[in-house]
Motif scaffolding. Structure first.
Motif, PDB file in Angstrom:
ATOM      1  N   THR A 125     -12.112 -56.269   9.084  1.00 58.11           N
ATOM      2  CA  THR A 125     -13.090 -56.272   7.989  1.00 58.11           C
ATOM      3  C   THR A 125     -12.819 -57.426   7.038  1.00 58.11           C
ATOM      4  OG1 THR A 125     -13.357 -53.865   8.111  1.00 58.11           O
ATOM      5  CG2 THR A 125     -14.020 -54.936   6.062  1.00 58.11           C
ATOM      6  N   ASP A 160     -20.507 -51.379   6.999  1.00 58.79           N
ATOM      7  CA  ASP A 160     -20.105 -50.771   8.257  1.00 58.79           C
ATOM      8  C   ASP A 160     -21.287 -49.984   8.832  1.00 58.79           C
ATOM      9  OD1 ASP A 160     -20.214 -48.465   6.690  1.00 58.79           O
ATOM     10  OD2 ASP A 160     -18.042 -48.323   6.474  1.00 58.79           O
ATOM     11  N   VAL A 162     -12.403 -49.655   6.056  1.00 59.41           N
ATOM     12  CA  VAL A 162     -13.373 -50.726   5.802  1.00 59.41           C
ATOM     13  C   VAL A 162     -13.344 -51.117   4.323  1.00 59.41           C
ATOM     14  CG1 VAL A 162     -15.843 -51.263   5.658  1.00 59.41           C
ATOM     15  CG2 VAL A 162     -14.907 -50.224   7.740  1.00 59.41           C
ATOM     16  N   ILE A 177     -16.504 -53.771  13.347  1.00 61.44           N
ATOM     17  CA  ILE A 177     -15.332 -53.595  12.490  1.00 61.44           C
ATOM     18  C   ILE A 177     -14.724 -52.207  12.615  1.00 61.44           C
ATOM     19  CG2 ILE A 177     -15.934 -55.388  10.837  1.00 61.44           C
ATOM     20  CD1 ILE A 177     -17.095 -53.276   8.998  1.00 61.44           C
TER      21      ILE A 177
END
Length: 281
Positions: free
Chosen positions: A115, A131, A147, A267
């Protein structure tokens, strides 16, 4: 904020998966449980730390007498060779908990690190990295936490906290207008307040969505040229989110188009595990 009770349940399932009914056969054979010792968890690469407190909880769930000292906190940059956590207690307990603890730490730090790389790639542009719901079943809260640690922003947590009208929804009812109206009627009928976002795949669909005054529009799998045109057509009336086939190689070019958000499933669903080791001293 993630509830500790929920995290402890996830840890319990992970330990049960690893220990089964017989426990750690190797450690039980080699150690009698009386041996005491120290260990440390060491980073074997550079990146962003996430999950150190969860790592501690794993050791404490195996053995509440294990003592630990956090030397690095979530969100801090790690260099190769840095010690993250020091542990002291029953060597048998430390070895029983080792792999499960490292699995949590490696996965969450891997997400935070990837991330961070995406966030750095768009630095300087007024755009946020989002995300998605492409998460490991049962791990969503933790993965979305990672994240945030890495500098990203959480999109909706689930199907329950935002309306996102996607292509299959539109096909199911025959059009964007009908889908939006049905969603608005449902929210009004149920007394629910929720944002409405529409996914569009073409400029024609974008123009149709713009007439409906929704909260956000997702540009799905559009080329950079199409995204640039979409930004011009929208002219700031509705926040735009670019999504689909976003990579570290092309994200900066997409950010330069002027979109407000860029969502990246990679991610969470494809972040490489961060390399950690536990060393008994």
């Amino acid at each position: 904020m993630i509830e500790r009770k929920w995290i402890e349940q996830l840890i319990s399932m992970a330990l049960q998966e690893d220990l089964g009914e017989r426990g750690d056969l190797t450690s039980s054979a080699i150690l009698d449980g009386k041996e005491q010792g120290k260990a440390k968890i060491v980073a074997r690469q550079e990146g962003i730390l996430a999950g150190v407190e969860i790592c501690r909880l794993v050791f404490n769930q195996v053995d509440s007498s294990v003592e630990s000292q956090v030397l690095k906190n979530d969100g801090q940059f790690l260099s190769d060779g840095e010690v993250v956590l020091q542990l002291q207690g029953s060597l048998k307990s430390l070895l029983m908990a080792e792999r499960t603890a490292l699995n949590f730490l490696a996965h969450l730090s891997g997400i935070a690190t990837l991330t961070h790389q995406f966030v750095e790639a768009i630095r300087g542009f007024p755009v946020k990295l989002l995300d998605t719901r492409k998460t490991t079943p049962g791990w969503r809260m933790l993965e979305k936490y990672a994240v945030k640690v890495g500098g990203g922003t959480n999109h909706r947590m689930g199907l329950y906290d935002m309306i996102l009208i996607k292509e299959n929804h539109i096909r199911s009812v025959g059009g964007i207008n009908t889908a939006v109206q049905k969603c608005r009627d449902h929210l009004r009928r149920e007394g629910i307040t929720a944002r409405i976002e529409i996914e569009v795949t073409s400029l024609d669909e974008l123009k149709e969505a713009l007439a409906l005054t929704v909260d956000q529009i997702m540009l799905d799998n559009m080329s950079v040229s199409e995204i640039r045109q979409a930004v011009a057509v929208t002219s700031g009336r509705v926040p735009l989110e670019a999504s689909g086939t976003i990579t570290l190689e092309n994200i900066r070019e997409i950010a330069a188009t002027g979109v407000d958000f860029i969502s990246v499933g990679k991610i969470t669903h494809s972040a490489p595990a961060f390399d950690f080791s536990m060393l008994v001293e």
